[in-house]
Design an enzyme around this catalytic site. Structure first.
Site, PDB file in Angstrom:
ATOM      1  N   GLU A  19       0.860  -1.196   0.000  1.00 24.89           N
ATOM      2  CA  GLU A  19       0.000   0.000   0.000  1.00 24.89           C
ATOM      3  C   GLU A  19       0.884   1.230   0.000  1.00 24.89           C
ATOM      4  OE1 GLU A  19      -2.237  -0.281   3.604  1.00 24.89           O
ATOM      5  OE2 GLU A  19      -3.124  -2.179   3.003  1.00 24.89           O
ATOM      6  N   LYS A  54       2.105   4.710   1.651  1.00 24.77           N
ATOM      7  CA  LYS A  54       2.132   5.259   3.003  1.00 24.77           C
ATOM      8  C   LYS A  54       1.673   6.707   2.889  1.00 24.77           C
ATOM      9  CE  LYS A  54       4.933   5.229   7.126  1.00 24.77           C
ATOM     10  NZ  LYS A  54       4.807   6.597   7.576  1.00 24.77           N
ATOM     11  N   ASP A  83       0.743  10.400   3.884  1.00 21.55           N
ATOM     12  CA  ASP A  83       1.356  11.304   4.850  1.00 21.55           C
ATOM     13  C   ASP A  83       0.289  12.204   5.464  1.00 21.55           C
ATOM     14  OD1 ASP A  83       3.291  12.420   6.336  1.00 21.55           O
ATOM     15  OD2 ASP A  83       4.128  13.672   4.745  1.00 21.55           O
ATOM     16  N   TYR A 109      -7.066   1.806   6.066  1.00 17.63           N
ATOM     17  CA  TYR A 109      -6.170   0.728   5.650  1.00 17.63           C
ATOM     18  C   TYR A 109      -6.008  -0.411   6.654  1.00 17.63           C
ATOM     19  CZ  TYR A 109      -3.223   4.043   8.182  1.00 17.63           C
ATOM     20  OH  TYR A 109      -2.740   4.914   9.105  1.00 17.63           O
ATOM     21  N   LYS A 156      10.615   4.097   2.880  1.00 14.31           N
ATOM     22  CA  LYS A 156      10.447   5.541   2.638  1.00 14.31           C
ATOM     23  C   LYS A 156      11.081   5.941   1.313  1.00 14.31           C
ATOM     24  CE  LYS A 156       8.737   7.308   6.571  1.00 14.31           C
ATOM     25  NZ  LYS A 156       9.290   8.292   7.436  1.00 14.31           N
ATOM     26  N   CYS A 203      20.063  49.001  -4.253  1.00 12.65           N
ATOM     27  CA  CYS A 203      18.706  48.487  -4.440  1.00 12.65           C
ATOM     28  C   CYS A 203      18.427  48.276  -5.933  1.00 12.65           C
ATOM     29  CB  CYS A 203      17.699  49.469  -3.855  1.00 12.65           C
ATOM     30  SG  CYS A 203      16.006  48.984  -4.183  1.00 12.65           S
ATOM     31  N   CYS A 232      15.677  50.957  -7.060  1.00 12.26           N
ATOM     32  CA  CYS A 232      15.827  52.411  -7.071  1.00 12.26           C
ATOM     33  C   CYS A 232      17.288  52.860  -7.002  1.00 12.26           C
ATOM     34  CB  CYS A 232      15.036  53.037  -5.937  1.00 12.26           C
ATOM     35  SG  CYS A 232      15.713  52.659  -4.321  1.00 12.26           S
ATOM     36  N   CYS A 257      16.586  48.348   1.804  1.00 14.48           N
ATOM     37  CA  CYS A 257      16.731  49.582   1.034  1.00 14.48           C
ATOM     38  C   CYS A 257      16.173  50.712   1.895  1.00 14.48           C
ATOM     39  CB  CYS A 257      15.949  49.489  -0.275  1.00 14.48           C
ATOM     40  SG  CYS A 257      15.774  51.103  -1.046  1.00 14.48           S
ATOM     41  N   CYS A 300      11.355  54.370  -3.249  1.00 13.10           N
ATOM     42  CA  CYS A 300      11.660  53.050  -3.816  1.00 13.10           C
ATOM     43  C   CYS A 300      10.327  52.388  -4.206  1.00 13.10           C
ATOM     44  CB  CYS A 300      12.404  52.217  -2.774  1.00 13.10           C
ATOM     45  SG  CYS A 300      12.724  50.550  -3.340  1.00 13.10           S
TER      46      CYS A 300
HETATM   47  S1  IVH Z   1      -0.561   0.273   8.709  1.00  9.15           S
HETATM   48  C1  IVH Z   1       0.819  -1.593  12.888  1.00  9.15           C
HETATM   49  N1  IVH Z   1      -0.845   1.390   6.394  1.00  9.15           N
HETATM   50  O1  IVH Z   1       2.183   5.142   9.128  1.00  9.15           O
HETATM   51  C2  IVH Z   1       0.881  -0.394  12.051  1.00  9.15           C
HETATM   52  N2  IVH Z   1      -0.020   2.715   8.181  1.00  9.15           N
HETATM   53  O2  IVH Z   1       4.405   4.141  11.232  1.00  9.15           O
HETATM   54  C3  IVH Z   1      -0.337  -0.259  11.227  1.00  9.15           C
HETATM   55  N3  IVH Z   1       0.407   5.058   7.559  1.00  9.15           N
HETATM   56  O3  IVH Z   1       0.775   5.448  12.290  1.00  9.15           O
HETATM   57  C4  IVH Z   1      -0.244   0.862  10.286  1.00  9.15           C
HETATM   58  N4  IVH Z   1      -0.205   4.880   5.459  1.00  9.15           N
HETATM   59  O4  IVH Z   1      -0.288   6.748  10.452  1.00  9.15           O
HETATM   60  C5  IVH Z   1      -0.466   1.561   7.665  1.00  9.15           C
HETATM   61  N5  IVH Z   1      -1.175   2.261   4.246  1.00  9.15           N
HETATM   62  C6  IVH Z   1      -0.807   2.431   5.528  1.00  9.15           C
HETATM   63  C7  IVH Z   1      -0.363   3.665   6.022  1.00  9.15           C
HETATM   64  C8  IVH Z   1       0.044   3.760   7.358  1.00  9.15           C
HETATM   65  C9  IVH Z   1       0.241   5.701   6.401  1.00  9.15           C
HETATM   66  C10 IVH Z   1       0.936   5.672   8.805  1.00  9.15           C
HETATM   67  C11 IVH Z   1       0.067   5.458  10.006  1.00  9.15           C
HETATM   68  C12 IVH Z   1       0.935   4.834  11.054  1.00  9.15           C
HETATM   69  C13 IVH Z   1       2.322   5.029  10.528  1.00  9.15           C
HETATM   70  C14 IVH Z   1       3.127   3.827  10.873  1.00  9.15           C
END
Ligand code: IVH
Length: 693
Positions: A114, A116, A118, A236, A323, A417, A420, A435, A441
């Site tokens: 999946e 991640k 933010d 998720y 990451k 400047c 001017c 300035c 100016c």
């Molecule tokens: S699963 C047991 N799935 O990442 C952990 N987390 O460090 C279950 N996050 O606090 C989390 N996308 O806020 C999961 N597709 C995803 C995610 C996700 C973002 C964040 C979530 C969590 C942190 C984990």
């Protein structure tokens, strides 16, 4: 309507509106118009007001917010909210895969990959298909109950679809602010800052990134603001006591069917190579998504296998996150240009060879000040690393010294400047160059004119910063007094270019006949603005609105103020030395005096008006002023009340005698006034009241 009938109607409307909400937000297939939706929502709101005890906890009216939470209750999570282990390299992912294989003692397993997201983690509890509670992650063990705010997120179902769902379960996901929404929010701040700058107020800081903004928004006490911010949420994780689903994938499918927003970016991968393909694909494509992502999450699909692998003290052994590298690009520094701000502050700007970064073409980066250039040791022609970390304006983070061309040019910071030609100054201990040519100016003149025309000063509404810039560029005006020499013919059909500060791009603009007329009319109208506001409009350093009012009241005319000594000014109640010094300095300046003379000749008010007829006909009366008025400024209206002996209160209470109501007054105020039997006056009835002796 009888209670029984109302109950039926409330239930039917709640169901119907929740269904349309689902069609709109989840399926993107609305079946009724926004107007019809709003009408039905209003009908439901009205019924809920009449029969508050019949309001359902999953009522769609909670989407619009309005409830205030003073303090969020702390809730202990039934299942702790753990975090994921992080990796930054593909080797570490191979190691993870090895650990899974050894832990399970088989090669027969698969992953769900999946993105991640933010944002901010949230845990939602559903009881009998109804959203019972929304809790923040907190420290992982305990979080805050933010149910009221969560209910404003349109894609979170208040009631599940269908009838086939576990009686009690938790679902977890990430609340986020869509990129478009975040940009719009900051556009709003920028607009507000234009106004603030014109009023001589310090600017509000832009929201730094969508994640922090989401986090701040979710913890707001006023759910109405949360509703306006239009947050969204991807789910998720599914959790219950019964282990209802065999695989993570099956639980995601269930969530989707039940009406949750599950991002369609997840993928079943049977080998680590497929995981790498997923990473490579999304590393590129993720910029096109509406949500910020900072990596991917890899989860073992089978729930039984997840249990077998278990947890370390902090993380699951069956999942890990990878990451993405910080979004950076390498490009060439072609030149450095310098921008002069409205206050005279100089900002160096890196002009870059255009490069694609995080989905947008970047041509410019901020270099902040001379120290930053020294710190980076950057030269023109250098190959530089540019990064965009959630923030809007990219930064140069480092220079690739090994690829420095032989002819790379050392940067000698400007001494004059660029607008001017005046020699720049840098005060001791300050990073920024300035300035000092405050008088002429151009950007500084522009800043002063914007302040002069602002609402609390001359209130010349038809002029905005862009038009002012156009007039200055065309040489039509050089200072604020020149506004009063403008004629209709000068500006009708005027063509000018507008330069975007960030991109440097020019847009052509022209003034149409109707706006030209409006501009001339509103400049003319401003001649009637009272002395204290003209004084404020002059933009004398440290002379804000209240100080201007005090000085005007005390000295009564600009001539008396001009000839007042430092001691006399300091002698005025609540006027300090810093202000007095600034006022004295201002009137020592020949150019200021000449400009005031021109403004006098134009017919502006430079003495307080003898308030003819200002009696005390409002004595003993308390007023609340709300909304926007056509013929009065709000402050002007308040002053009039005070001048005529009345009192102005900020909120309605049983002591209020009159509510003076303009356009866009909040319905809550009107309701309150009605319920207390307070007379509501519009502008013209207020005028009549003033005239009654
Ligand atoms: S699963 C047991 N799935 O990442 C952990 N987390 O460090 C279950 N996050 O606090 C989390 N996308 O806020 C999961 N597709 C995803 C995610 C996700 C973002 C964040 C979530 C969590 C942190 C984990």
């Amino acid at each position: 309507m009888k209670a029984a009938e109302a109950k039926k109607k409330i239930e039917a409307l709640t169901e119907e509106l929740n269904h349309h909400n689902y069609l709109y937000y989840q399926e993107a297939k609305p079946e009724i118009s926004d107007y019809e939706f709003d009408q039905k929502l209003k009908e439901l709101e009205q019924l809920e007001r009449e029969f508050p005890e019949l309001k359902l906890s999953h009522s769609p009216t909670s989407r619009v917010g309005g409830d205030i939470t003073k303090a969020f209750e702390t809730i202990t999570h039934k299942y702790p909210m753990l975090s994921l282990g992080n990796t930054y390299s593909k080797e570490e992912l191979v190691d993870f895969d090895g650990r899974v294989k050894r832990g399970l003692g088989t090669e027969d397993y698969e992953y769900i990959c999946e993105l991640k997201f933010d944002g901010v983690a949230i845990s939602l509890r559903y009881e009998h298909g109804i959203l019972a509670r929304g809790v923040t992650r907190g420290d992982g063990t305990k979080g805050d109950d933010i149910t009221t705010n969560v209910k404003t997120i349109r894609s979170i179902p208040l009631k599940l679809r269908g009838a086939d769902f576990p009686v009690s379960f938790e679902v977890r996901g990430e609340v986020f602010m869509p990129k478009k929404q975040f940009i719009e929010l900051n556009e709003g701040v920028k607009k507000e800052n234009e106004q603030r700058e014109a009023e001589g107020k310090s600017p509000l800081t832009l929201y730094a990134n969508a994640r922090n903004t989401t986090s701040g928004t979710l913890k707001m006490q006023d759910s109405k603001i949360v509703a306006d911010r239009k947050l969204d949420c991807y789910l998720y994780s599914y959790l219950d006591d019964a282990n209802t689903f065999d695989t993570h994938e099956a639980s995601l499918k269930f969530l989707e069917k039940a009406g949750f927003n599950v991002s369609q970016t997840y993928k079943n991968c049977s080998t680590i190579d497929e995981v790498f393909d997923y990473i490579n694909y999304w590393d590129q494509e993720r910029h096109k998504l509406e949500v910020e992502t900072d990596g991917i999450v890899i989860k073992v699909n089978s729930i039984a296998q997840q249990s077998e692998l278990g947890f370390t003290a902090k993380n699951p052994r069956w999942a890990i996150s990878y990451k993405f590298k910080a979004e950076s690009a390498i490009t060439t520094l072609n030149d450095i240009t310098y921008q002069v701000g409205r206050t005279g502050a100089i900002t160096p700007v890196a002009e870059l060879e255009p490069v694609l970064l995080a989905g947008t073409t970047v041509k410019r980066a901020s270099l902040h000040n001379a120290n930053e250039i020294e710190r980076l040791e950057v030269r023109i022609g250098d190959s530089v690393n540019v990064e965009k970390g959630g923030e809007i304006i990219p930064k140069i983070t480092s220079v690739n010294l090994e690829s420095r061309p032989a002819n790379a040019e050392k940067i000698s910071y400007i001494t004059e400047c660029p607008e001017c030609g005046t020699r720049l100054i840098r005060k001791e201990g300050e990073a920024q160059h300035y300035c000092p040519n405050i008088e002429s100016c151009p950007p500084q003149v522009q800043g002063r004119i914007e302040h002069f025309i602002s609402r609390n000063a001359m209130n010349i509404e038809s002029l905005g910063p862009r038009t002012i810039a156009g007039f200055l560029n065309k040489g039509l005006i050089n200072d604020l007094s020149d506004l009063y020499t403008l004629t209709f013919d000068d500006i009708n059909n005027l063509q000018f270019e507008e330069i975007d500060e960030l991109t440097g791009e020019a847009t052509k603009r022209s003034i149409k006949e109707k706006s030209a007329r409006n501009i001339i009319d509103s400049i003319e109208k401003s001649k009637a603005i009272p002395f204290e506001r003209v004084l404020f409009g002059l933009g004398i350093r440290y002379v804000g609105k209240t100080v201007a009012e005090k000085l005007a009241q005390h000295f009564e005319s600009i001539d008396r103020l001009m000839s007042a000594s430092f001691d006399e000014i300091v002698g005025v109640h609540e006027i300090g030395e810093r202000i007095a010094e600034s006022v004295v300095d201002y009137f020592k300046n020949e150019e200021s005096l000449a400009m005031i003379q021109r403004l006098k000749e134009a017919g502006l008010s430079f003495q307080i008006e003898q308030q003819e007829g200002a009696g005390d006909q409002l004595k003993g009366l308390t007023f609340v002023v709300s909304g926007v008025f056509e013929t009065f400024g709000r402050d002007e209206l308040k002053n009039l009340i005070k001048q005529h002996g009345g009192k102005v209160a900020s909120s309605i209470s049983s002591k209020t005698n009159y509510l003076v109501a303009g356009a866009n007054m909040g319905p809550a105020k009107k309701e309150k006034a009605d319920s207390l039997g307070i007379t509501i006056l519009d502008e013209s009835s207020f005028r009549e009241l003033l005239q009654n002796d």
